[in-house]
Scaffold this motif. Structure first.
Motif, PDB file in Angstrom:
ATOM      1  N   GLY A 179      34.041  12.510  -2.951  1.00 45.90           N
ATOM      2  CA  GLY A 179      35.276  11.714  -2.982  1.00 45.90           C
ATOM      3  C   GLY A 179      34.965  10.227  -2.942  1.00 45.90           C
ATOM      4  N   LEU A 180      33.956   9.850  -2.161  1.00 44.42           N
ATOM      5  CA  LEU A 180      33.586   8.433  -2.079  1.00 44.42           C
ATOM      6  C   LEU A 180      32.982   7.971  -3.403  1.00 44.42           C
ATOM      7  CD1 LEU A 180      32.032   8.606   1.492  1.00 44.42           C
ATOM      8  CD2 LEU A 180      34.120   7.380   0.875  1.00 44.42           C
ATOM      9  N   ALA A 181      32.109   8.807  -3.973  1.00 43.80           N
ATOM     10  CA  ALA A 181      31.437   8.437  -5.230  1.00 43.80           C
ATOM     11  C   ALA A 181      32.427   8.353  -6.385  1.00 43.80           C
ATOM     12  CB  ALA A 181      30.341   9.444  -5.549  1.00 43.80           C
ATOM     13  N   ALA A 182      33.512   9.140  -6.297  1.00 46.66           N
ATOM     14  CA  ALA A 182      34.474   9.175  -7.409  1.00 46.66           C
ATOM     15  C   ALA A 182      35.223   7.851  -7.556  1.00 46.66           C
ATOM     16  CB  ALA A 182      35.454  10.328  -7.209  1.00 46.66           C
ATOM     17  N   HIS A 183      35.131   6.965  -6.566  1.00 43.56           N
ATOM     18  CA  HIS A 183      35.723   5.628  -6.718  1.00 43.56           C
ATOM     19  C   HIS A 183      35.042   4.862  -7.855  1.00 43.56           C
ATOM     20  CE1 HIS A 183      38.377   5.027  -3.115  1.00 43.56           C
ATOM     21  NE2 HIS A 183      37.792   6.160  -2.795  1.00 43.56           N
ATOM     22  N   SER A 184      33.872   5.335  -8.285  1.00 44.10           N
ATOM     23  CA  SER A 184      33.115   4.640  -9.335  1.00 44.10           C
ATOM     24  C   SER A 184      33.729   4.818 -10.717  1.00 44.10           C
ATOM     25  CB  SER A 184      31.691   5.177  -9.386  1.00 44.10           C
ATOM     26  OG  SER A 184      31.703   6.538  -9.795  1.00 44.10           O
ATOM     27  N   PHE A 185      34.571   5.859 -10.888  1.00 45.03           N
ATOM     28  CA  PHE A 185      35.080   6.237 -12.209  1.00 45.03           C
ATOM     29  C   PHE A 185      33.939   6.745 -13.092  1.00 45.03           C
ATOM     30  CE2 PHE A 185      38.631   3.712 -10.871  1.00 45.03           C
ATOM     31  CZ  PHE A 185      39.726   4.153 -11.586  1.00 45.03           C
ATOM     32  N   LEU A 186      32.748   6.948 -12.534  1.00 44.18           N
ATOM     33  CA  LEU A 186      31.640   7.485 -13.332  1.00 44.18           C
ATOM     34  C   LEU A 186      31.621   8.993 -13.144  1.00 44.18           C
ATOM     35  CD1 LEU A 186      28.851   4.924 -12.286  1.00 44.18           C
ATOM     36  CD2 LEU A 186      30.162   4.945 -14.431  1.00 44.18           C
ATOM     37  N   SER A 187      30.879   9.653 -14.012  1.00 46.43           N
ATOM     38  CA  SER A 187      30.641  11.071 -13.793  1.00 46.43           C
ATOM     39  C   SER A 187      29.637  11.152 -12.639  1.00 46.43           C
ATOM     40  CB  SER A 187      30.062  11.639 -15.087  1.00 46.43           C
ATOM     41  OG  SER A 187      29.917  13.008 -14.984  1.00 46.43           O
ATOM     42  N   LEU A 188      29.789  12.160 -11.771  1.00 46.13           N
ATOM     43  CA  LEU A 188      28.965  12.146 -10.554  1.00 46.13           C
ATOM     44  C   LEU A 188      27.505  12.507 -10.830  1.00 46.13           C
ATOM     45  CD1 LEU A 188      31.331  13.401  -7.732  1.00 46.13           C
ATOM     46  CD2 LEU A 188      31.265  11.239  -8.946  1.00 46.13           C
ATOM     47  N   ALA A 321      33.766  17.946 -11.550  1.00 44.17           N
ATOM     48  CA  ALA A 321      34.331  18.435 -12.818  1.00 44.17           C
ATOM     49  C   ALA A 321      35.490  17.538 -13.255  1.00 44.17           C
ATOM     50  CB  ALA A 321      34.794  19.879 -12.664  1.00 44.17           C
ATOM     51  N   SER A 322      36.312  17.124 -12.290  1.00 45.71           N
ATOM     52  CA  SER A 322      37.463  16.275 -12.612  1.00 45.71           C
ATOM     53  C   SER A 322      36.985  14.935 -13.184  1.00 45.71           C
ATOM     54  CB  SER A 322      38.297  16.068 -11.337  1.00 45.71           C
ATOM     55  OG  SER A 322      39.027  14.884 -11.388  1.00 45.71           O
ATOM     56  N   GLU A 323      35.985  14.340 -12.545  1.00 50.70           N
ATOM     57  CA  GLU A 323      35.514  13.020 -12.991  1.00 50.70           C
ATOM     58  C   GLU A 323      34.758  13.105 -14.304  1.00 50.70           C
ATOM     59  OE1 GLU A 323      36.751  10.191 -11.211  1.00 50.70           O
ATOM     60  OE2 GLU A 323      37.840  12.015 -10.759  1.00 50.70           O
ATOM     61  N   LYS A 324      34.032  14.215 -14.503  1.00 53.97           N
ATOM     62  CA  LYS A 324      33.290  14.386 -15.769  1.00 53.97           C
ATOM     63  C   LYS A 324      34.274  14.510 -16.942  1.00 53.97           C
ATOM     64  CE  LYS A 324      29.224  16.867 -17.417  1.00 53.97           C
ATOM     65  NZ  LYS A 324      28.240  15.893 -16.970  1.00 53.97           N
ATOM     66  N   ALA A 325      35.352  15.278 -16.703  1.00 52.01           N
ATOM     67  CA  ALA A 325      36.362  15.443 -17.761  1.00 52.01           C
ATOM     68  C   ALA A 325      36.892  14.077 -18.188  1.00 52.01           C
ATOM     69  CB  ALA A 325      37.501  16.332 -17.258  1.00 52.01           C
ATOM     70  N   VAL A 326      37.247  13.246 -17.213  1.00 54.61           N
ATOM     71  CA  VAL A 326      37.830  11.936 -17.542  1.00 54.61           C
ATOM     72  C   VAL A 326      36.808  11.072 -18.279  1.00 54.61           C
ATOM     73  CG1 VAL A 326      38.845   9.843 -16.583  1.00 54.61           C
ATOM     74  CG2 VAL A 326      39.467  12.068 -15.627  1.00 54.61           C
ATOM     75  N   ARG A 327      35.570  11.110 -17.808  1.00 53.47           N
ATOM     76  CA  ARG A 327      34.516  10.294 -18.451  1.00 53.47           C
ATOM     77  C   ARG A 327      34.313  10.742 -19.897  1.00 53.47           C
ATOM     78  NH1 ARG A 327      32.025   5.925 -18.988  1.00 53.47           N
ATOM     79  NH2 ARG A 327      29.909   5.635 -18.234  1.00 53.47           N
ATOM     80  N   ASN A 328      34.612  12.045 -20.164  1.00 51.34           N
ATOM     81  CA  ASN A 328      34.482  12.554 -21.531  1.00 51.34           C
ATOM     82  C   ASN A 328      35.783  12.428 -22.311  1.00 51.34           C
ATOM     83  OD1 ASN A 328      31.817  13.213 -21.169  1.00 51.34           O
ATOM     84  ND2 ASN A 328      32.250  15.306 -20.496  1.00 51.34           N
ATOM     85  N   GLY A 329      36.725  11.671 -21.779  1.00 49.86           N
ATOM     86  CA  GLY A 329      37.971  11.421 -22.509  1.00 49.86           C
ATOM     87  C   GLY A 329      38.985  12.541 -22.404  1.00 49.86           C
ATOM     88  N   GLN A 330      38.805  13.416 -21.381  1.00 50.21           N
ATOM     89  CA  GLN A 330      39.761  14.522 -21.223  1.00 50.21           C
ATOM     90  C   GLN A 330      40.582  14.358 -19.940  1.00 50.21           C
ATOM     91  OE1 GLN A 330      36.786  17.483 -21.157  1.00 50.21           O
ATOM     92  NE2 GLN A 330      36.424  17.367 -23.356  1.00 50.21           N
ATOM     93  N   HIS A 331      41.606  15.231 -19.814  1.00 54.17           N
ATOM     94  CA  HIS A 331      42.428  15.206 -18.601  1.00 54.17           C
ATOM     95  C   HIS A 331      42.046  16.404 -17.737  1.00 54.17           C
ATOM     96  CE1 HIS A 331      44.604  12.715 -21.434  1.00 54.17           C
ATOM     97  NE2 HIS A 331      45.108  12.094 -20.365  1.00 54.17           N
TER      98      HIS A 331
END
Ligand SMILES: Cc1cc2nc3c(=O)[nH]c(=O)nc-3n(C[C@H](O)[C@H](O)[C@H](O)COP(=O)(O)OP(=O)(O)OC[C@H]3O[C@@H](n4cnc5c(N)ncnc54)[C@H](O)[C@@H]3O)c2cc1C
Length: 472
Positions: A179-188, A321-331
């Motif tokens: 959760g803390l790392a997800a503030h990066s908007f990067l894939s984890l 998985a949630s952050e990877k999807a967004v980084r790949n342009g998905q919801h």
């Protein structure tokens, strides 16, 4: 005759730049497009009368830990920090929550088998916060002032959150770290994502994750109040469309992102520099909802009522998985949701016995997808009955956010992707300087990037002053 500067944009970085310039004796005019100063640090009645919501930022580890803000008498101008008993709660499906406590020892004790590993990772930076904060809140330097500390940070920071999370054996600790790392908007699994987890956790232990009494606007009002002691004021509802249309100034400090600087700077900037700005990459956006509630959120894990910030996403793997999807342009179907519940700790945010909540999830830049149901499903998952508490809600798509603060391009709240390249050279190799000798950029698209800390504005203004002194 005193020199004159114009600051375009009254976000936290524009105001910080204005204060540095005014402290140096310049006459400073601040021009702000919106009717209220603050940019993404504003508090507005977004739902019902008496419910005061943070339009953008809500929780301020880097605001409280900012070396520049800490040097200003902001409490004399009404800024009061409120600390919830725990900095952060991260609920899980078993009805319990992992808490990030302000006290490192308490966190160590509560994390059980991972307590020692957490302490080992965080304590060097927590213990040296006063040296660490100025280092991480400035442009990356290959000759840091505290080389050992920064070498230690670099060794972990350059890794992915996934790699660093291997140090933890309990899935609960791994979830907290995700959760803390997800503030990066990067894939984890991307390099640098671990840096954000550390940059969020360390201030939690060193200075807390406070909220200002009255909301983010209190930070802005305090900055404006202090600025006014130098005789400078912010002119609101004053959008700048072209630098060429402004009167003569010795300096322009632009609290704008690269795309806007190209538009506003136009003929003042060289073609090569404009091309570089045009190739700057924006990051994912956010889909945000503000709630007026008739009761506190009915968390399954009552520990969640102890924290102003709650991370909703479950396990490390789900958040990744949630952050990877967004980084790949998905919801993401099960988006990671960041939620703040300030009225539990600050009664000025809502009428008596009523509450506010602020929640967002990451979406691809410029997304037009309605994420309301998915976002609320995540809240309901950990707080069944949440929807029954809603008196009113206000939904912000990325475009809605941008319409109220032009710097939120495509809903990007961080001023541009923070991957390795844009971490080192933000927005270009010139950093705050531009191709025009009197024009500087000072928004979160410059180092050290997003967050309400004012350090982009501070460093940009210092650079502008030092170059100006060489010319005059
Ligand atoms: C939904 C959301 C949640 C966030 N949560 C947090 C959080 O909890 N904690 C945290 O620390 N940070 C958070 N942030 C990030 C933080 O708010 C930003 O990083 C910070 O506000 C950046 O400051 P800035 O001064 O660079 O830009 P901004 O705050 O965006 O200010 C830019 C200003 O420039 C003005 N402007 C733009 N164009 C022009 C023009 N042409 N003429 C005149 N004025 C112009 C805008 O109107 C705006 O007032 C959040 C942001 C958002 C949107």
């Amino acid at each position: 005759m005193s020199l004159k500067a114009c600051v375009i944009g009254a976000g936290p970085n524009g105001l910080a730049a204005a204060i540095v310039l005014a402290q140096a004796g310049l006459q400073v005019d601040v021009l702000e497009a919106e009717p209220t100063p603050g940019g993404a640090a504003r508090t507005l009645e977004l739902t019902l009368p008496g419910f005061r919501h943070d339009f953008g930022s809500a929780v301020f580890p880097l605001g409280a830990g900012s070396p520049f803000f800490s040097s200003l008498p902001l409490s004399n101008h009404g800024l009061e920090w409120i600390h919830s008993p725990a900095a952060l709660a991260h609920p899980l499906d078993d009805g319990t929550a992992v808490l990030l406590q302000r006290d490192l020892k308490e966190t160590r004790d509560s994390l059980g088998i991972d307590g020692a590993a957490w302490d080992k990772l965080m304590s060097p930076f927590v213990e040296h916060w006063s040296e660490f904060a100025p280092e991480i809140l400035r442009p990356v330097s290959f000759v840091p002032r505290h080389p050992w500390l920064m070498a230690r940070f670099g060794m972990v920071a350059l890794q992915s959150a996934q790699a660093v999370a291997q140090r933890f054996r309990d899935p609960r600790t791994r979830a907290l770290f995700a959760g803390l790392a997800a503030h990066s908007f990067l894939s984890l699994d991307e390099p640098l994502s671990a840096a954000f987890a550390i940059m969020m956790a360390v201030p939690a232990h060193a200075v807390g994750w406070p909220i200002p009494r009255g909301g983010a606007q209190a930070i802005t009002n305090a900055l404006c109040g202090f600025l006014s002691t130098f005789g400078s004021n912010v002119s609101t509802s004053s959008p700048v469309r072209s630098l060429a249309a402004l009167p003569n100034y010795d300096l322009f400090l632009c609290d704008l992102t690269p795309r806007q600087l190209v538009k506003v700077g136009g003929e003042r900037l060289s073609e090569t520099y404009k091309r570089r700005l045009q190739s700057y990459r924006y990051g994912a956006g956010v889909f945000k909802v503000d709630y007026a509630l008739n009761s506190p959120i009915p968390w399954k894990a009552t520990d969640c009522l102890r924290a102003a910030t709650v991370h909703l996403g479950g396990s490390f793997e789900e958040i990744a998985a949630s952050e990877k999807a967004v980084r790949n342009g998905q919801h993401a179907d099960h988006p990671f949701v960041l939620l703040a519940q300030p009225s539990l700790f600050d009664s000025s945010r809502a009428p008596a016995a009523k509450h506010t909540a602020w929640a967002y999830c990451h979406v691809p830049n410029g997304s037009k997808v309605d994420m309301l149901e998915k976002l609320e499903n995540q809240i309901e998952r950990f707080a069944p009955g949440f929807r029954d508490c809603i008196l009113a809600r206000r939904v912000f798509s990325p475009a809605d956010l941008e319409s109220m603060d032009a710097n939120l391009v495509g809903g990007d709240i961080g001023g541009g992707v923070m991957d390795l390249r844009q971490f080192l050279f933000r927005p270009t190799m010139r950093r705050y300087a531009t191709s025009a000798r009197d024009v500087y950029i000072c928004s979160s698209s410059t180092p050290p990037g997003g967050g309400v800390h004012g350090m982009c504005g501070y460093h940009a203004a210092k650079m502008a002053l030092s170059r100006l002194s060489k010319l005059t």
